[in-house]
Design a protein around this motif. Structure first.
Motif, PDB file in Angstrom:
ATOM      1  N   ARG A 120      26.729  57.290-113.509  1.00  0.00           N
ATOM      2  CA  ARG A 120      26.483  57.790-114.833  1.00  0.00           C
ATOM      3  C   ARG A 120      25.051  57.506-115.255  1.00  0.00           C
ATOM      4  O   ARG A 120      24.416  56.604-114.746  1.00  0.00           O
ATOM      5  CB  ARG A 120      27.480  57.267-115.842  1.00  0.00           C
TER       6      ARG A 120
ATOM      7  N   ALA B  82      28.524  61.173-119.061  1.00  0.00           N
ATOM      8  CA  ALA B  82      29.042  61.170-117.700  1.00  0.00           C
ATOM      9  C   ALA B  82      28.101  61.937-116.804  1.00  0.00           C
ATOM     10  O   ALA B  82      27.613  62.995-117.158  1.00  0.00           O
ATOM     11  CB  ALA B  82      30.427  61.820-117.682  1.00  0.00           C
TER      12      ALA B  82
ATOM     13  N   THR C 258      32.895  58.533-118.211  1.00  0.00           N
ATOM     14  CA  THR C 258      32.456  58.396-116.823  1.00  0.00           C
ATOM     15  C   THR C 258      32.887  59.601-115.997  1.00  0.00           C
ATOM     16  O   THR C 258      33.869  60.274-116.306  1.00  0.00           O
ATOM     17  CB  THR C 258      33.031  57.129-116.153  1.00  0.00           C
TER      18      THR C 258
END
Length: 153
Positions: free
Chosen positions: A9, A14, A52
């Motif tokens: 990340r 993300a 994420t």
């Protein structure tokens, strides 16, 4: 060899940044993007915090110049992916959770556990978790290998 458990990340957005030629564009502007939808959580200083994208696998596509990339995206409660697009299609499945998929050019979609979704190449979208648990989405992309996997807005 890609470590399938590696979480990649950049900033609070993300990002699957170590994808070779499909490396991600900078996500620094995502948190300060001037465009917000009318559903944006006003007052949240970091609406994408904790989001994420875990790279599961990446392979050359049968079509020359394209890659197939699969990720597991996790969006905490009351958070969102941030407005972004991909240089190819995204075929996805909601493993767990409840999201509203917002688009710049079409009506929003409400997606729940077990729902599939498809996002056309270049479509600007934002996945907003409106449920009570961390949303988990399995996303598979067929993307131009020379472009970043994610471009943020």
């Amino acid at each position: 060899m890609i470590n399938r458990r590696s979480v990649l990340r950049t900033g609070g957005v993300a990002a699957a940044g170590a994808l070779g030629a499909a490396a991600l564009a900078s996500t620094a502007d995502a948190a300060t993007a001037t465009h917000t939808s009318h559903h944006h959580h006003q007052g949240d200083p970091d609406p994408t915090g904790g989001v994420t994208r875990t790279l599961l696998q990446e392979h050359p596509s049968p079509a020359k110049g394209w890659n197939a990339v699969q990720t597991l995206v996790e969006i905490p409660r009351r958070k969102e992916s941030g407005r972004h697009s991909h240089p190819g299609v995204e075929v996805g499945y909601i493993v767990r959770g409840d999201v509203v998929m917002e688009f710049d050019d079409r009506p929003s979609l409400r997606l729940r556990t077990g729902d599939p979704f498809f996002i056309p190449s270049g479509a600007i979208h934002n996945a907003r978790n409106v449920g009570k648990v961390t949303t988990m989405m399995l996303s598979t992309y067929v993307v131009d290998e020379t472009q970043p996997l994610v471009t943020t807005y």
